[in-house]
Design a protein around this motif. Structure first.
Motif, PDB file in Angstrom:
ATOM      1  N   THR A  31      43.974  19.869   6.555  1.00  0.00           N
ATOM      2  CA  THR A  31      43.763  21.206   7.111  1.00  0.00           C
ATOM      3  C   THR A  31      44.763  22.159   6.476  1.00  0.00           C
ATOM      4  OG1 THR A  31      45.209  20.699   8.991  1.00  0.00           O
ATOM      5  CG2 THR A  31      42.846  20.352   9.305  1.00  0.00           C
ATOM      6  N   ALA A  32      44.338  23.403   6.330  1.00  0.00           N
ATOM      7  CA  ALA A  32      45.198  24.405   5.690  1.00  0.00           C
ATOM      8  C   ALA A  32      44.910  25.770   6.280  1.00  0.00           C
ATOM      9  CB  ALA A  32      44.958  24.417   4.186  1.00  0.00           C
ATOM     10  N   ASP A  33      45.829  26.697   6.025  1.00  0.00           N
ATOM     11  CA  ASP A  33      45.689  28.080   6.462  1.00  0.00           C
ATOM     12  C   ASP A  33      45.326  28.907   5.230  1.00  0.00           C
ATOM     13  OD1 ASP A  33      45.761  30.493   7.699  1.00  0.00           O
ATOM     14  OD2 ASP A  33      47.897  30.479   8.134  1.00  0.00           O
ATOM     15  N   ASN A  34      44.348  29.752   5.354  1.00  0.00           N
ATOM     16  CA  ASN A  34      43.859  30.506   4.209  1.00  0.00           C
ATOM     17  C   ASN A  34      44.375  31.947   4.181  1.00  0.00           C
ATOM     18  OD1 ASN A  34      42.340  30.699   1.867  1.00  0.00           O
ATOM     19  ND2 ASN A  34      40.554  31.514   2.925  1.00  0.00           N
ATOM     20  N   THR A  35      45.478  32.236   4.844  1.00  0.00           N
ATOM     21  CA  THR A  35      45.994  33.602   4.862  1.00  0.00           C
ATOM     22  C   THR A  35      46.831  33.849   3.616  1.00  0.00           C
ATOM     23  OG1 THR A  35      46.127  33.402   7.240  1.00  0.00           O
ATOM     24  CG2 THR A  35      47.149  35.335   6.281  1.00  0.00           C
ATOM     25  N   GLY A  36      46.198  33.858   2.485  1.00  0.00           N
ATOM     26  CA  GLY A  36      46.897  34.174   1.246  1.00  0.00           C
ATOM     27  C   GLY A  36      47.698  33.037   0.666  1.00  0.00           C
ATOM     28  N   GLU A  37      48.327  32.229   1.513  1.00  0.00           N
ATOM     29  CA  GLU A  37      49.218  31.191   0.974  1.00  0.00           C
ATOM     30  C   GLU A  37      48.525  29.864   0.741  1.00  0.00           C
ATOM     31  OE1 GLU A  37      49.679  30.847   5.486  1.00  0.00           O
ATOM     32  OE2 GLU A  37      49.584  32.508   4.084  1.00  0.00           O
ATOM     33  N   ASN A  38      47.351  29.642   1.322  1.00  0.00           N
ATOM     34  CA  ASN A  38      46.634  28.373   1.181  1.00  0.00           C
ATOM     35  C   ASN A  38      47.543  27.171   1.432  1.00  0.00           C
ATOM     36  OD1 ASN A  38      44.115  29.445   0.664  1.00  0.00           O
ATOM     37  ND2 ASN A  38      44.535  29.637  -1.520  1.00  0.00           N
ATOM     38  N   ALA A  39      48.452  27.296   2.369  1.00  0.00           N
ATOM     39  CA  ALA A  39      49.406  26.237   2.666  1.00  0.00           C
ATOM     40  C   ALA A  39      48.818  25.257   3.665  1.00  0.00           C
ATOM     41  CB  ALA A  39      50.691  26.843   3.236  1.00  0.00           C
ATOM     42  N   ARG A  40      49.156  23.990   3.478  1.00  0.00           N
ATOM     43  CA  ARG A  40      48.736  22.998   4.472  1.00  0.00           C
ATOM     44  C   ARG A  40      49.347  23.367   5.818  1.00  0.00           C
ATOM     45  NH1 ARG A  40      49.026  17.005   1.805  1.00  0.00           N
ATOM     46  NH2 ARG A  40      47.336  17.305   0.334  1.00  0.00           N
ATOM     47  N   GLU A  41      48.555  23.104   6.864  1.00  0.00           N
ATOM     48  CA  GLU A  41      49.008  23.485   8.190  1.00  0.00           C
ATOM     49  C   GLU A  41      48.321  22.588   9.210  1.00  0.00           C
ATOM     50  OE1 GLU A  41      49.258  27.792   9.499  1.00  0.00           O
ATOM     51  OE2 GLU A  41      47.427  27.167  10.531  1.00  0.00           O
ATOM     52  N   ASP A  42      49.105  22.044  10.142  1.00  0.00           N
ATOM     53  CA  ASP A  42      48.496  21.283  11.226  1.00  0.00           C
ATOM     54  C   ASP A  42      47.534  22.210  11.963  1.00  0.00           C
ATOM     55  OD1 ASP A  42      50.091  19.173  10.555  1.00  0.00           O
ATOM     56  OD2 ASP A  42      51.428  19.344  12.272  1.00  0.00           O
ATOM     57  N   SER A  43      46.380  21.667  12.319  1.00  0.00           N
ATOM     58  CA  SER A  43      45.388  22.522  12.951  1.00  0.00           C
ATOM     59  C   SER A  43      44.510  21.716  13.897  1.00  0.00           C
ATOM     60  CB  SER A  43      44.513  23.176  11.877  1.00  0.00           C
ATOM     61  OG  SER A  43      43.533  23.998  12.457  1.00  0.00           O
ATOM     62  N   TRP A  44      44.130  22.348  15.002  1.00  0.00           N
ATOM     63  CA  TRP A  44      43.089  21.807  15.868  1.00  0.00           C
ATOM     64  C   TRP A  44      41.804  21.836  15.066  1.00  0.00           C
ATOM     65  CZ3 TRP A  44      38.583  24.248  17.242  1.00  0.00           C
ATOM     66  CH2 TRP A  44      37.832  23.668  18.270  1.00  0.00           C
ATOM     67  N   PHE A  45      40.919  20.849  15.272  1.00  0.00           N
ATOM     68  CA  PHE A  45      39.614  20.894  14.601  1.00  0.00           C
ATOM     69  C   PHE A  45      38.576  20.190  15.448  1.00  0.00           C
ATOM     70  CE2 PHE A  45      41.741  17.127  12.913  1.00  0.00           C
ATOM     71  CZ  PHE A  45      40.778  16.133  13.006  1.00  0.00           C
ATOM     72  N   SER A  46      37.344  20.560  15.203  1.00  0.00           N
ATOM     73  CA  SER A  46      36.216  19.853  15.790  1.00  0.00           C
ATOM     74  C   SER A  46      35.357  19.370  14.637  1.00  0.00           C
ATOM     75  CB  SER A  46      35.419  20.759  16.738  1.00  0.00           C
ATOM     76  OG  SER A  46      34.836  21.826  16.025  1.00  0.00           O
ATOM     77  N   PHE A  47      34.572  18.315  14.884  1.00  0.00           N
ATOM     78  CA  PHE A  47      33.727  17.775  13.827  1.00  0.00           C
ATOM     79  C   PHE A  47      32.446  17.211  14.416  1.00  0.00           C
ATOM     80  CE2 PHE A  47      35.844  14.015  15.307  1.00  0.00           C
ATOM     81  CZ  PHE A  47      34.907  13.002  15.166  1.00  0.00           C
ATOM     82  N   ILE A  48      31.453  17.102  13.559  1.00  0.00           N
ATOM     83  CA  ILE A  48      30.211  16.404  13.873  1.00  0.00           C
ATOM     84  C   ILE A  48      29.900  15.504  12.681  1.00  0.00           C
ATOM     85  CG2 ILE A  48      27.736  16.608  14.314  1.00  0.00           C
ATOM     86  CD1 ILE A  48      28.288  19.405  15.454  1.00  0.00           C
ATOM     87  N   ALA A  49      29.671  14.246  12.958  1.00  0.00           N
ATOM     88  CA  ALA A  49      29.274  13.290  11.930  1.00  0.00           C
ATOM     89  C   ALA A  49      27.875  12.804  12.274  1.00  0.00           C
ATOM     90  CB  ALA A  49      30.247  12.125  11.869  1.00  0.00           C
ATOM     91  N   VAL A  50      26.972  12.865  11.302  1.00  0.00           N
ATOM     92  CA  VAL A  50      25.592  12.440  11.493  1.00  0.00           C
ATOM     93  C   VAL A  50      25.239  11.510  10.347  1.00  0.00           C
ATOM     94  CG1 VAL A  50      23.194  13.168  11.718  1.00  0.00           C
ATOM     95  CG2 VAL A  50      25.022  14.681  12.493  1.00  0.00           C
ATOM     96  N   GLY A  51      24.716  10.338  10.704  1.00  0.00           N
ATOM     97  CA  GLY A  51      24.357   9.399   9.654  1.00  0.00           C
ATOM     98  C   GLY A  51      23.402   8.343  10.166  1.00  0.00           C
ATOM     99  N   PRO A  52      22.910   7.518   9.241  1.00  0.00           N
ATOM    100  CA  PRO A  52      21.982   6.449   9.647  1.00  0.00           C
ATOM    101  C   PRO A  52      22.667   5.438  10.555  1.00  0.00           C
ATOM    102  CG  PRO A  52      22.536   6.270   7.320  1.00  0.00           C
ATOM    103  CD  PRO A  52      23.173   7.506   7.825  1.00  0.00           C
ATOM    104  N   GLU A  53      21.881   4.920  11.499  1.00  0.00           N
ATOM    105  CA  GLU A  53      22.445   3.925  12.436  1.00  0.00           C
ATOM    106  C   GLU A  53      22.919   2.699  11.695  1.00  0.00           C
ATOM    107  OE1 GLU A  53      19.365   3.270  15.331  1.00  0.00           O
ATOM    108  OE2 GLU A  53      20.084   4.931  16.527  1.00  0.00           O
TER     109      GLU A  53
END
Length: 178
Positions: free
Chosen positions: A156-178
């Motif tokens: 995860t990173a922050d895109n405010t000009g610096e593109n620096a890695r940054e700890d961040s809350w995230f959500s995800f969805i994974a979809v795939g074959p059973e």
């Protein structure tokens, strides 16, 4: 009498056209022989090129002369998919979701392991940000750096000009074959 002949011809023509455009009669459709997997495998001598519909796995099989091989055409158009979704706190703890574990590998690097592996490579999408700032503009992003049937690793990173890695809350969805 001359008026009746064209009318009769018109009626015959309409009758003929209606039969040409009618739906196909179910008795006119070619049906494949059906068998379960056990029944199919018990066939001892079949002609090369023989075809049957396997009711166990909803596939059409062709006999090669030595074995039954499934065709690539499935009878069912819907994939059998499995979904895993989750919300993960910036410290790597699970906020919501099930069917996965999370390990925070380093600053801003997270590994998600699926409890049950997918049958093939899943599609995974992420939304990052600050959970407290969900109603405001947040420009964090996540890059997938590894993906397999059982695991995904992101940075995860922050895109405010610096593109620096940054700890961040995230959500995800994974979809795939059973």
């Amino acid at each position: 009498m001359s008026k009746k002949i064209p009318l009769l011809l018109l009626l015959l023509l309409l009758f003929f056209i209606s039969h040409l455009t009618a739906q196909i009669d179910r008795d006119a459709v070619l049906g494949l022989p059906t068998a379960t997997t056990a029944e199919m495998l018990s066939i001892v001598s079949s002609y090369t090129g023989s075809v049957l519909y396997n009711t166990t796995d909803d596939l059409i099989y062709r006999y090669t002369g030595t074995e039954w091989r499934a065709t690539e055409v499935a009878i069912s158009s819907a994939e059998q998919l499995r979904f895993v979704r989750g919300n993960v706190n910036a410290n790597g703890t699970i906020a919501q979701g099930a069917g996965f574990t999370v390990t925070k590998l380093t600053s801003s690097r997270y590994q998600i392991d699926f409890t049950t592996s997918f049958g093939g490579l899943p599609s995974v999408t992420f939304t990052t940000g600050d959970l407290a700032a969900l109603n405001s503009y947040e420009d964090n992003f996540a890059n997938i750096i590894f993906l397999s049937n059982s695991r995904v690793v992101i940075v995860t990173a922050d895109n405010t000009g610096e593109n620096a890695r940054e700890d961040s809350w995230f959500s995800f969805i994974a979809v795939g074959p059973e």
